[in-house]
Design an enzyme around this catalytic site. Structure first.
Site, mmCIF file in Angstrom:
data_model
loop_
_atom_site.group_PDB
_atom_site.id
_atom_site.type_symbol
_atom_site.label_atom_id
_atom_site.label_comp_id
_atom_site.label_asym_id
_atom_site.label_seq_id
_atom_site.Cartn_x
_atom_site.Cartn_y
_atom_site.Cartn_z
ATOM 1 N N ARG A 135 38.481 -20.828 37.563
ATOM 2 C CA ARG A 135 39.487 -19.760 37.625
ATOM 3 C C ARG A 135 39.695 -19.105 36.259
ATOM 4 O O ARG A 135 40.002 -17.924 36.172
ATOM 5 C CB ARG A 135 40.836 -20.311 38.095
ATOM 6 C CG ARG A 135 40.887 -20.710 39.536
ATOM 7 C CD ARG A 135 42.342 -21.025 39.936
ATOM 8 N NE ARG A 135 42.442 -21.755 41.177
ATOM 9 C CZ ARG A 135 42.390 -21.216 42.389
ATOM 10 N NH1 ARG A 135 42.222 -19.922 42.512
ATOM 11 N NH2 ARG A 135 42.506 -21.956 43.467
ATOM 12 N N GLY A 185 44.350 -17.668 43.918
ATOM 13 C CA GLY A 185 43.254 -16.835 43.444
ATOM 14 C C GLY A 185 43.635 -15.523 42.809
ATOM 15 O O GLY A 185 42.936 -15.031 41.932
ATOM 16 N N ASP A 211 37.136 -11.210 52.286
ATOM 17 C CA ASP A 211 35.860 -11.764 52.719
ATOM 18 C C ASP A 211 35.771 -11.621 54.241
ATOM 19 O O ASP A 211 35.560 -10.532 54.752
ATOM 20 C CB ASP A 211 35.807 -13.221 52.252
ATOM 21 C CG ASP A 211 34.430 -13.856 52.341
ATOM 22 O OD1 ASP A 211 33.587 -13.380 53.100
ATOM 23 O OD2 ASP A 211 34.213 -14.865 51.647
ATOM 24 N N LYS A 237 34.100 -7.901 50.124
ATOM 25 C CA LYS A 237 32.791 -8.384 50.562
ATOM 26 C C LYS A 237 32.625 -8.010 52.043
ATOM 27 O O LYS A 237 32.753 -8.848 52.930
ATOM 28 C CB LYS A 237 32.737 -9.904 50.361
ATOM 29 C CG LYS A 237 31.343 -10.494 50.408
ATOM 30 C CD LYS A 237 31.363 -12.011 50.347
ATOM 31 C CE LYS A 237 31.625 -12.556 48.979
ATOM 32 N NZ LYS A 237 31.418 -14.029 48.905
ATOM 33 N N GLU A 256 45.428 -9.514 46.646
ATOM 34 C CA GLU A 256 44.522 -10.617 46.973
ATOM 35 C C GLU A 256 43.329 -10.590 46.024
ATOM 36 O O GLU A 256 42.977 -9.534 45.485
ATOM 37 C CB GLU A 256 44.082 -10.463 48.434
ATOM 38 C CG GLU A 256 43.142 -11.511 48.958
ATOM 39 C CD GLU A 256 43.719 -12.918 49.017
ATOM 40 O OE1 GLU A 256 43.983 -13.488 47.924
ATOM 41 O OE2 GLU A 256 43.870 -13.463 50.110
ATOM 42 N N ASP A 257 42.720 -11.752 45.825
ATOM 43 C CA ASP A 257 41.554 -11.826 44.953
ATOM 44 C C ASP A 257 40.301 -11.291 45.627
ATOM 45 O O ASP A 257 39.539 -10.547 45.037
ATOM 46 C CB ASP A 257 41.332 -13.246 44.425
ATOM 47 C CG ASP A 257 41.194 -14.293 45.529
ATOM 48 O OD1 ASP A 257 41.385 -13.978 46.728
ATOM 49 O OD2 ASP A 257 40.910 -15.460 45.195
ATOM 50 N N ASP A 262 37.939 -19.468 42.409
ATOM 51 C CA ASP A 262 37.542 -20.831 42.065
ATOM 52 C C ASP A 262 36.493 -21.404 42.999
ATOM 53 O O ASP A 262 36.208 -20.862 44.066
ATOM 54 C CB ASP A 262 38.770 -21.744 42.124
ATOM 55 C CG ASP A 262 39.174 -22.072 43.555
ATOM 56 O OD1 ASP A 262 39.187 -23.262 43.917
ATOM 57 O OD2 ASP A 262 39.479 -21.142 44.331
ATOM 58 N N PHE A 307 28.526 -16.539 46.279
ATOM 59 C CA PHE A 307 29.732 -17.299 45.949
ATOM 60 C C PHE A 307 30.152 -16.934 44.527
ATOM 61 O O PHE A 307 29.472 -17.265 43.566
ATOM 62 C CB PHE A 307 29.476 -18.798 46.075
ATOM 63 C CG PHE A 307 30.756 -19.571 46.150
ATOM 64 C CD1 PHE A 307 31.422 -19.739 47.351
ATOM 65 C CD2 PHE A 307 31.322 -20.110 45.010
ATOM 66 C CE1 PHE A 307 32.624 -20.424 47.422
ATOM 67 C CE2 PHE A 307 32.522 -20.803 45.062
ATOM 68 C CZ PHE A 307 33.174 -20.962 46.272
ATOM 69 N N VAL A 308 31.282 -16.216 44.415
ATOM 70 C CA VAL A 308 31.735 -15.715 43.122
ATOM 71 C C VAL A 308 32.946 -16.495 42.619
ATOM 72 O O VAL A 308 33.780 -16.949 43.404
ATOM 73 C CB VAL A 308 32.058 -14.209 43.180
ATOM 74 C CG1 VAL A 308 30.787 -13.405 43.405
ATOM 75 C CG2 VAL A 308 33.080 -13.890 44.253
#
Length: 186
Positions: A169, A48, A107, A135, A103-104, A163, A156-157
């Site tokens: 992606r 990610g 969460d 988030k 990190e992407d 992805d 949900f992004v």
């Protein structure tokens, strides 16, 4: 008629230009914070964060090395399983290095909580977290990013490396995926 990825997006949260500006600002901040520091390693969490890492690293003006880890806590679903598995470990030692985990999205915090514990056991000089998206409403572990790009709602992004089932992606922006896309597969 074949559906395009853009048609699966409910709303664009951050445009390509907004991402570019924010990532550049993060790179400048990291450069200031680590000015004069030797042995800085950016650790990208695959898959990610690869696009974010590439753009971020080009915005950092201090010498740094790069390494990669692949971990999984999502499987094929839309929420974390809570079980973290290292699929690809670092190639080099981080002993006495200043590690920045890239990190992407932060969460639940399960993955980064686990990873920071694993990496601390390898005796780095320091560990910080840089995440593109944060988030906080979903956090179940007491972990926070040292650097973050944007706060995102509990949706949900996808896009810019993020992805759903290995798709989306390559979108140049970050958008909210229409719920019917992931609920029909569940």
């Amino acid at each position: 008629m074949k559906r395009t990825m853009d048609q699966d997006i409910e709303e664009i949260l951050y445009s390509e230009e907004e991402l570019r500006r924010r990532v550049h600002a993060l790179g400048a901040q990291i450069s200031r914070d680590y000015e004069g520091v030797d042995n800085v390693i950016l650790v990208s969490i695959l898959r990610g964060s690869y696009i974010f890492m590439a753009d971020l690293s080009r915005s950092i003006t201090i010498p740094c090395r790069m390494d990669f880890m692949a971990v999984s806590s999502y499987g094929q679903g839309t929420s974390s399983t809570g079980q973290v598995e290292i699929k690809k470990d670092l190639s080099d030692s981080i002993k006495d290095a200043h590690v920045i985990i890239v990190e992407d999205i932060l969460d639940s915090g399960n993955t980064l909580d686990y990873l920071t514990k694993v990496l601390r056991a390898r005796n780095p000089a320091s560990i910080r977290i840089c995440t593109l998206l944060d988030k906080p409403e979903r956090r179940t572990k007491p972990i926070a990013a040292d650097y973050y790009g944007f706060l995102v709602p509990d949706a949900f992004v996808v896009g810019y490396g993020l992805d759903y089932q290995e798709k989306y992606r390559n979108l140049p922006y970050i958008g909210i995926l229409k719920p019917e896309i992931y609920t029909q597969a569940d």
